[in-house]
Design a protein around this motif. Sequence first.
Motif, PDB file in Angstrom:
ATOM      1  N   THR A  23       0.847  -1.194   0.000  1.00 59.92           N
ATOM      2  CA  THR A  23       0.000   0.000   0.000  1.00 59.92           C
ATOM      3  C   THR A  23       0.882   1.243   0.000  1.00 59.92           C
ATOM      4  N   LYS A  24       0.250   2.409   0.049  1.00 66.74           N
ATOM      5  CA  LYS A  24       0.976   3.671  -0.015  1.00 66.74           C
ATOM      6  C   LYS A  24       0.789   4.453   1.279  1.00 66.74           C
ATOM      7  N   THR A  53       8.973  -4.419   6.029  1.00 63.58           N
ATOM      8  CA  THR A  53       7.515  -4.496   6.065  1.00 63.58           C
ATOM      9  C   THR A  53       7.035  -4.194   7.482  1.00 63.58           C
ATOM     10  N   PHE A  54       5.731  -3.977   7.611  1.00 67.07           N
ATOM     11  CA  PHE A  54       5.107  -3.851   8.920  1.00 67.07           C
ATOM     12  C   PHE A  54       4.322  -5.130   9.207  1.00 67.07           C
ATOM     13  N   PRO A  55       4.439  -5.686  10.434  1.00 65.43           N
ATOM     14  CA  PRO A  55       3.688  -6.906  10.773  1.00 65.43           C
ATOM     15  C   PRO A  55       2.259  -6.557  11.205  1.00 65.43           C
ATOM     16  N   THR A  67       3.800  -4.169   3.021  1.00 71.87           N
ATOM     17  CA  THR A  67       4.783  -3.218   2.507  1.00 71.87           C
ATOM     18  C   THR A  67       4.107  -1.872   2.288  1.00 71.87           C
ATOM     19  N   VAL A  68       4.710  -0.817   2.825  1.00 72.29           N
ATOM     20  CA  VAL A  68       4.160   0.532   2.676  1.00 72.29           C
ATOM     21  C   VAL A  68       5.181   1.389   1.946  1.00 72.29           C
ATOM     22  N   GLN A  69       4.775   1.942   0.818  1.00 70.94           N
ATOM     23  CA  GLN A  69       5.676   2.728  -0.023  1.00 70.94           C
ATOM     24  C   GLN A  69       5.292   4.199  -0.019  1.00 70.94           C
ATOM     25  N   ARG A 121       3.750   6.378   7.438  1.00 67.93           N
ATOM     26  CA  ARG A 121       5.140   6.423   6.967  1.00 67.93           C
ATOM     27  C   ARG A 121       5.463   5.136   6.227  1.00 67.93           C
ATOM     28  N   SER A 122       6.523   5.206   5.471  1.00 71.33           N
ATOM     29  CA  SER A 122       6.954   4.066   4.674  1.00 71.33           C
ATOM     30  C   SER A 122       7.568   2.979   5.558  1.00 71.33           C
ATOM     31  N   SER A 123       7.465   1.758   5.106  1.00 71.29           N
ATOM     32  CA  SER A 123       8.132   0.645   5.795  1.00 71.29           C
ATOM     33  C   SER A 123       9.570   0.494   5.325  1.00 71.29           C
ATOM     34  N   GLY A 124      10.000   1.415   4.452  1.00 66.54           N
ATOM     35  CA  GLY A 124      11.377   1.380   3.963  1.00 66.54           C
ATOM     36  C   GLY A 124      11.656   0.119   3.163  1.00 66.54           C
TER      37      GLY A 124
END
Length: 355
Positions: free
Chosen positions: A216-217, A311-313, A346-348, A305-308
Amino acid sequence: MHSLTSDHSMTTSRRWAVLAGMTALAYGVITPPAWADLSPGGGTQGKTTQTAQRDGHTIASRVTFSGSTRNPSDQSSPAATPAGNWSPPACWYEPVSAQQFSKEVEDGYKMVADDPQQPNYAKESVSEYRDIYKNGKYKNYNLDKADKGNWWVSAQDPTRLNDQAAWECSDLPFWVKNGDIPPVKKAISPEILAELAYNRIQLPGTKVSLAPADTTKVNLSTWAWLDKAKFKKVSVTAALNVTGLNIQATTTADPVSLKLEPGTDDAETYPASGECAASSDGSVGEPYAKGKADQAPPCGIKYLRSSGSGTFPLKATVTWRITWSGTGGVGGDLPDGTFGTTQEVTVQEIQAVNR
Protein backbone atom coordinates in the motif's frame (compact mmCIF):
# COMPACT_ATOMS: atom_id res chain seq x y z
CA MET A 1 1.44 -49.91 27.66
CA HIS A 2 4.52 -48.24 29.08
CA SER A 3 6.51 -49.76 31.91
CA LEU A 4 6.10 -48.22 35.31
CA THR A 5 9.02 -46.15 36.51
CA SER A 6 11.20 -47.35 39.38
CA ASP A 7 10.67 -44.18 41.41
CA HIS A 8 9.98 -45.57 44.88
CA SER A 9 9.10 -42.12 46.18
CA MET A 10 5.83 -42.14 44.21
CA THR A 11 2.94 -41.76 46.66
CA THR A 12 0.38 -44.52 47.00
CA SER A 13 -2.45 -42.32 45.74
CA ARG A 14 -0.42 -41.21 42.71
CA ARG A 15 0.70 -44.77 42.06
CA TRP A 16 -2.85 -46.06 42.19
CA ALA A 17 -3.96 -43.26 39.90
CA VAL A 18 -1.38 -44.45 37.40
CA LEU A 19 -2.52 -48.03 37.85
CA ALA A 20 -6.10 -46.96 37.36
CA GLY A 21 -5.00 -45.44 34.08
CA MET A 22 -3.06 -48.55 33.12
CA THR A 23 -6.24 -50.55 33.44
CA ALA A 24 -7.98 -47.98 31.28
CA LEU A 25 -11.00 -49.11 29.37
CA ALA A 26 -13.71 -48.52 26.87
CA TYR A 27 -16.93 -47.50 28.53
CA GLY A 28 -20.54 -48.54 28.60
CA VAL A 29 -23.58 -47.55 30.63
CA ILE A 30 -27.05 -48.98 31.26
CA THR A 31 -29.20 -46.37 33.00
CA PRO A 32 -28.48 -42.71 32.18
CA PRO A 33 -28.89 -39.62 34.35
CA ALA A 34 -31.97 -37.43 33.95
CA TRP A 35 -30.45 -35.35 31.14
CA ALA A 36 -29.69 -38.35 28.91
CA ASP A 37 -31.68 -39.08 25.77
CA LEU A 38 -32.88 -42.69 25.70
CA SER A 39 -33.31 -42.76 21.96
CA PRO A 40 -32.54 -46.17 20.46
CA GLY A 41 -30.28 -46.00 17.49
CA GLY A 42 -28.61 -42.82 18.66
CA GLY A 43 -25.00 -42.65 17.70
CA THR A 44 -22.40 -41.23 15.38
CA GLN A 45 -22.52 -43.80 12.60
CA GLY A 46 -21.58 -42.17 9.32
CA LYS A 47 -19.93 -39.17 10.97
CA THR A 48 -16.30 -38.21 11.06
CA THR A 49 -15.09 -38.87 14.58
CA GLN A 50 -11.97 -38.41 16.64
CA THR A 51 -11.43 -40.55 19.70
CA ALA A 52 -8.87 -40.03 22.44
CA GLN A 53 -6.50 -42.99 22.26
CA ARG A 54 -4.72 -44.92 25.00
CA ASP A 55 -1.27 -43.45 25.61
CA GLY A 56 0.79 -44.98 28.39
CA HIS A 57 -1.16 -44.35 31.57
CA THR A 58 -4.03 -42.44 29.97
CA ILE A 59 -7.53 -43.74 29.53
CA ALA A 60 -8.97 -44.48 26.12
CA SER A 61 -12.10 -42.38 26.20
CA ARG A 62 -15.27 -43.23 24.32
CA VAL A 63 -16.06 -39.56 23.73
CA THR A 64 -16.14 -38.86 19.99
CA PHE A 65 -16.05 -35.59 18.07
CA SER A 66 -17.64 -34.74 14.73
CA GLY A 67 -18.05 -31.63 12.64
CA SER A 68 -15.38 -28.98 12.06
CA THR A 69 -12.84 -30.85 14.16
CA ARG A 70 -9.13 -30.32 14.73
CA ASN A 71 -6.48 -32.52 16.30
CA PRO A 72 -5.54 -30.87 19.63
CA SER A 73 -2.04 -32.33 19.29
CA ASP A 74 -1.47 -30.37 16.07
CA GLN A 75 -0.03 -27.04 17.20
CA SER A 76 -0.33 -25.62 13.67
CA SER A 77 -4.08 -26.15 13.63
CA PRO A 78 -5.94 -22.88 14.40
CA ALA A 79 -7.73 -23.06 17.76
CA ALA A 80 -9.63 -20.56 19.88
CA THR A 81 -7.77 -19.20 22.90
CA PRO A 82 -10.35 -18.81 25.70
CA ALA A 83 -10.75 -15.44 27.36
CA GLY A 84 -9.57 -15.18 30.96
CA ASN A 85 -8.16 -18.13 32.88
CA TRP A 86 -10.77 -20.66 31.76
CA SER A 87 -9.73 -23.79 29.90
CA PRO A 88 -11.53 -27.00 28.86
CA PRO A 89 -11.35 -29.86 31.38
CA ALA A 90 -8.10 -31.82 31.38
CA CYS A 91 -9.78 -34.80 33.04
CA TRP A 92 -13.25 -36.15 33.71
CA TYR A 93 -15.08 -39.32 34.78
CA GLU A 94 -16.87 -41.75 32.46
CA PRO A 95 -19.04 -44.84 33.07
CA VAL A 96 -18.02 -48.39 32.21
CA SER A 97 -19.87 -51.69 32.51
CA ALA A 98 -18.89 -54.27 35.11
CA GLN A 99 -17.97 -56.73 32.36
CA GLN A 100 -15.61 -54.28 30.65
CA PHE A 101 -14.07 -53.15 33.92
CA SER A 102 -13.44 -56.75 34.98
CA LYS A 103 -11.74 -57.61 31.71
CA GLU A 104 -9.49 -54.54 31.66
CA VAL A 105 -8.34 -54.91 35.27
CA GLU A 106 -7.59 -58.61 34.81
CA ASP A 107 -5.75 -57.96 31.54
CA GLY A 108 -3.71 -55.19 33.14
CA TYR A 109 -2.88 -57.35 36.16
CA LYS A 110 -1.75 -60.27 33.99
CA MET A 111 0.35 -58.00 31.75
CA VAL A 112 2.32 -56.58 34.66
CA ALA A 113 2.48 -59.74 36.75
CA ASP A 114 3.86 -61.78 33.85
CA ASP A 115 6.44 -59.19 32.81
CA PRO A 116 9.88 -60.06 34.30
CA GLN A 117 11.09 -56.50 33.60
CA GLN A 118 8.53 -54.98 35.97
CA PRO A 119 9.90 -54.13 39.44
CA ASN A 120 8.42 -55.94 42.40
CA TYR A 121 6.81 -52.82 43.81
CA ALA A 122 4.90 -52.38 40.52
CA LYS A 123 3.62 -55.95 40.64
CA GLU A 124 2.61 -55.49 44.27
CA SER A 125 0.75 -52.29 43.44
CA VAL A 126 -1.15 -53.90 40.58
CA SER A 127 -2.04 -56.81 42.85
CA GLU A 128 -3.32 -54.44 45.57
CA TYR A 129 -5.33 -52.53 43.01
CA ARG A 130 -6.87 -55.71 41.63
CA ASP A 131 -7.72 -57.02 45.09
CA ILE A 132 -9.85 -53.94 45.86
CA TYR A 133 -12.28 -54.87 43.12
CA LYS A 134 -11.95 -58.64 43.06
CA ASN A 135 -11.55 -59.76 46.66
CA GLY A 136 -11.59 -56.63 48.84
CA LYS A 137 -14.08 -53.79 49.22
CA TYR A 138 -15.94 -55.12 46.18
CA LYS A 139 -16.55 -58.73 45.21
CA ASN A 140 -15.66 -60.00 41.77
CA TYR A 141 -16.03 -56.58 40.14
CA ASN A 142 -19.76 -56.48 41.03
CA LEU A 143 -20.47 -58.78 38.11
CA ASP A 144 -23.48 -60.11 40.00
CA LYS A 145 -24.83 -56.52 39.95
CA ALA A 146 -23.95 -55.79 36.34
CA ASP A 147 -27.52 -54.80 35.50
CA LYS A 148 -27.85 -52.53 38.54
CA GLY A 149 -25.03 -50.05 38.02
CA ASN A 150 -21.73 -49.14 36.44
CA TRP A 151 -18.15 -48.38 37.32
CA TRP A 152 -16.99 -44.80 36.84
CA VAL A 153 -13.35 -44.18 35.97
CA SER A 154 -11.21 -41.11 35.33
CA ALA A 155 -10.03 -40.11 31.88
CA GLN A 156 -7.38 -37.59 30.89
CA ASP A 157 -6.98 -35.44 27.81
CA PRO A 158 -3.97 -37.17 26.20
CA THR A 159 -2.60 -33.83 24.99
CA ARG A 160 -2.45 -32.37 28.50
CA LEU A 161 -0.78 -35.07 30.58
CA ASN A 162 1.87 -32.61 31.76
CA ASP A 163 -0.80 -30.33 33.24
CA GLN A 164 -1.48 -30.66 36.94
CA ALA A 165 -5.17 -30.34 36.09
CA ALA A 166 -5.03 -33.68 34.25
CA TRP A 167 -4.50 -35.42 37.61
CA GLU A 168 -7.26 -33.69 39.54
CA CYS A 169 -9.57 -36.62 38.74
CA SER A 170 -7.62 -38.86 41.10
CA ASP A 171 -10.45 -40.96 42.53
CA LEU A 172 -10.02 -44.67 41.95
CA PRO A 173 -12.84 -46.35 40.00
CA PHE A 174 -16.09 -46.33 42.00
CA TRP A 175 -19.47 -47.98 41.69
CA VAL A 176 -22.65 -45.99 40.96
CA LYS A 177 -26.10 -47.55 41.06
CA ASN A 178 -28.43 -46.94 38.15
CA GLY A 179 -30.27 -43.67 38.63
CA ASP A 180 -27.80 -42.29 41.18
CA ILE A 181 -25.72 -39.19 40.48
CA PRO A 182 -21.97 -39.88 40.48
CA PRO A 183 -20.46 -38.27 43.63
CA VAL A 184 -17.78 -36.32 41.74
CA LYS A 185 -17.65 -32.84 40.22
CA LYS A 186 -16.42 -33.83 36.78
CA ALA A 187 -18.78 -36.66 35.90
CA ILE A 188 -19.43 -36.63 32.14
CA SER A 189 -22.42 -34.48 31.20
CA PRO A 190 -23.60 -32.43 28.22
CA GLU A 191 -21.82 -29.37 29.60
CA ILE A 192 -18.52 -31.21 30.00
CA LEU A 193 -18.91 -32.61 26.49
CA ALA A 194 -19.45 -29.04 25.24
CA GLU A 195 -16.30 -27.90 27.01
CA LEU A 196 -14.31 -30.77 25.51
CA ALA A 197 -15.62 -29.83 22.06
CA TYR A 198 -14.36 -26.25 22.57
CA ASN A 199 -10.75 -27.39 22.18
CA ARG A 200 -11.58 -29.38 19.03
CA ILE A 201 -13.11 -26.58 16.96
CA GLN A 202 -11.19 -26.04 13.73
CA LEU A 203 -11.04 -22.31 12.97
CA PRO A 204 -10.05 -20.78 9.63
CA GLY A 205 -6.68 -19.07 9.37
CA THR A 206 -7.00 -15.35 10.08
CA LYS A 207 -5.52 -13.79 6.93
CA VAL A 208 -7.33 -10.54 6.24
CA SER A 209 -8.24 -9.43 2.73
CA LEU A 210 -6.70 -6.03 1.97
CA ALA A 211 -7.16 -3.46 -0.78
CA PRO A 212 -4.56 -2.56 -1.89
CA ALA A 213 -3.30 -6.08 -1.23
CA ASP A 214 0.05 -6.61 0.55
CA THR A 215 1.58 -3.37 -0.77
CA THR A 216 0.00 0.00 0.00
CA LYS A 217 0.98 3.67 -0.01
CA VAL A 218 1.65 6.21 2.73
CA ASN A 219 -1.54 8.10 3.72
CA LEU A 220 -3.67 5.84 1.53
CA SER A 221 -6.64 4.18 3.26
CA THR A 222 -6.31 0.42 3.08
CA TRP A 223 -9.59 -1.49 3.24
CA ALA A 224 -9.73 -4.68 5.31
CA TRP A 225 -12.36 -7.41 5.53
CA LEU A 226 -12.87 -11.10 6.20
CA ASP A 227 -13.90 -13.56 3.52
CA LYS A 228 -17.51 -14.45 4.36
CA ALA A 229 -17.08 -17.83 2.70
CA LYS A 230 -14.41 -18.75 5.27
CA PHE A 231 -15.45 -16.80 8.34
CA LYS A 232 -18.77 -18.26 9.32
CA LYS A 233 -20.16 -20.34 12.15
CA VAL A 234 -18.31 -23.59 12.81
CA SER A 235 -19.45 -26.34 15.16
CA VAL A 236 -18.20 -29.51 16.80
CA THR A 237 -20.40 -32.15 18.41
CA ALA A 238 -19.02 -34.26 21.26
CA ALA A 239 -20.89 -37.44 22.12
CA LEU A 240 -20.75 -40.43 24.44
CA ASN A 241 -22.74 -43.18 22.74
CA VAL A 242 -23.37 -46.69 24.00
CA THR A 243 -26.23 -49.12 23.65
CA GLY A 244 -29.50 -47.30 24.31
CA LEU A 245 -27.80 -44.09 25.41
CA ASN A 246 -26.98 -40.88 23.56
CA ILE A 247 -25.41 -37.99 25.46
CA GLN A 248 -24.11 -35.19 23.31
CA ALA A 249 -23.46 -31.48 23.03
CA THR A 250 -22.71 -29.17 20.13
CA THR A 251 -20.34 -26.23 20.59
CA THR A 252 -20.52 -23.42 18.04
CA ALA A 253 -18.07 -20.61 17.31
CA ASP A 254 -19.41 -17.48 15.59
CA PRO A 255 -17.06 -14.62 14.50
CA VAL A 256 -18.10 -11.34 16.14
CA SER A 257 -15.20 -8.92 15.58
CA LEU A 258 -11.81 -8.34 13.97
CA LYS A 259 -9.01 -6.52 15.81
CA LEU A 260 -6.35 -4.83 13.65
CA GLU A 261 -2.89 -3.95 15.01
CA PRO A 262 -0.85 -2.22 12.26
CA GLY A 263 2.58 -3.15 13.60
CA THR A 264 3.69 0.46 13.99
CA ASP A 265 2.56 3.51 15.98
CA ASP A 266 2.70 5.55 12.79
CA ALA A 267 -0.68 4.40 11.59
CA GLU A 268 -4.40 5.01 12.01
CA THR A 269 -7.10 2.38 12.15
CA TYR A 270 -10.73 2.43 11.10
CA PRO A 271 -12.51 2.55 13.43
CA ALA A 272 -10.09 4.28 15.81
CA SER A 273 -10.24 1.39 18.28
CA GLY A 274 -8.99 -0.97 15.59
CA GLU A 275 -11.84 -3.37 16.37
CA CYS A 276 -14.25 -4.01 13.52
CA ALA A 277 -17.55 -5.49 14.70
CA ALA A 278 -19.56 -7.96 12.65
CA SER A 279 -22.56 -6.47 10.88
CA SER A 280 -26.10 -7.85 11.04
CA ASP A 281 -25.44 -10.16 8.08
CA GLY A 282 -22.36 -11.62 9.77
CA SER A 283 -19.81 -9.87 7.57
CA VAL A 284 -16.76 -8.19 9.10
CA GLY A 285 -15.44 -5.22 7.16
CA GLU A 286 -16.35 -4.41 3.58
CA PRO A 287 -14.59 -5.34 0.35
CA TYR A 288 -13.24 -2.36 -1.57
CA ALA A 289 -15.27 -1.36 -4.61
CA LYS A 290 -14.24 0.89 -7.49
CA GLY A 291 -15.03 4.51 -6.84
CA LYS A 292 -14.49 4.40 -3.07
CA ALA A 293 -10.84 5.42 -3.05
CA ASP A 294 -11.62 8.74 -1.35
CA GLN A 295 -13.85 7.18 1.32
CA ALA A 296 -12.80 6.04 4.75
CA PRO A 297 -13.28 2.27 5.02
CA PRO A 298 -15.55 0.86 7.74
CA CYS A 299 -12.63 -1.41 8.65
CA GLY A 300 -9.07 -0.66 7.65
CA ILE A 301 -5.72 1.06 8.17
CA LYS A 302 -3.84 4.15 7.05
CA TYR A 303 -0.07 3.99 7.36
CA LEU A 304 1.59 7.37 7.95
CA ARG A 305 5.14 6.42 6.97
CA SER A 306 6.95 4.07 4.67
CA SER A 307 8.13 0.65 5.80
CA GLY A 308 11.38 1.38 3.96
CA SER A 309 13.14 -1.71 2.74
CA GLY A 310 11.14 -3.89 5.15
CA THR A 311 7.51 -4.50 6.06
CA PHE A 312 5.11 -3.85 8.92
CA PRO A 313 3.69 -6.91 10.77
CA LEU A 314 -0.08 -6.46 10.62
CA LYS A 315 -1.68 -8.57 13.33
CA ALA A 316 -5.30 -9.58 12.82
CA THR A 317 -7.21 -11.23 15.64
CA VAL A 318 -10.73 -12.56 15.32
CA THR A 319 -12.93 -12.89 18.40
CA TRP A 320 -15.38 -15.79 18.31
CA ARG A 321 -18.50 -16.06 20.43
CA ILE A 322 -18.79 -19.63 21.76
CA THR A 323 -22.15 -21.17 22.62
CA TRP A 324 -23.36 -24.70 23.23
CA SER A 325 -26.51 -26.83 23.34
CA GLY A 326 -26.88 -30.36 24.59
CA THR A 327 -29.07 -33.36 25.24
CA GLY A 328 -32.14 -32.54 27.28
CA GLY A 329 -32.45 -28.97 26.00
CA VAL A 330 -29.58 -27.59 28.10
CA GLY A 331 -27.08 -25.05 26.81
CA GLY A 332 -25.53 -21.65 27.27
CA ASP A 333 -22.40 -19.60 26.68
CA LEU A 334 -18.75 -20.51 27.04
CA PRO A 335 -15.91 -17.94 27.23
CA ASP A 336 -15.22 -16.08 23.99
CA GLY A 337 -12.26 -17.37 22.03
CA THR A 338 -9.68 -15.51 19.96
CA PHE A 339 -7.31 -16.53 17.20
CA GLY A 340 -4.88 -14.24 15.42
CA THR A 341 -2.13 -14.32 12.82
CA THR A 342 0.37 -11.82 11.43
CA GLN A 343 0.85 -10.86 7.79
CA GLU A 344 3.53 -8.59 6.37
CA VAL A 345 2.50 -5.33 4.70
CA THR A 346 4.78 -3.22 2.51
CA VAL A 347 4.16 0.53 2.68
CA GLN A 348 5.68 2.73 -0.02
CA GLU A 349 6.02 6.48 -0.43
CA ILE A 350 3.81 8.06 -3.10
CA GLN A 351 6.13 9.20 -5.85
CA ALA A 352 5.52 12.78 -7.00
CA VAL A 353 5.93 13.57 -10.68
CA ASN A 354 7.53 16.95 -11.62
CA ARG A 355 6.21 18.55 -14.75
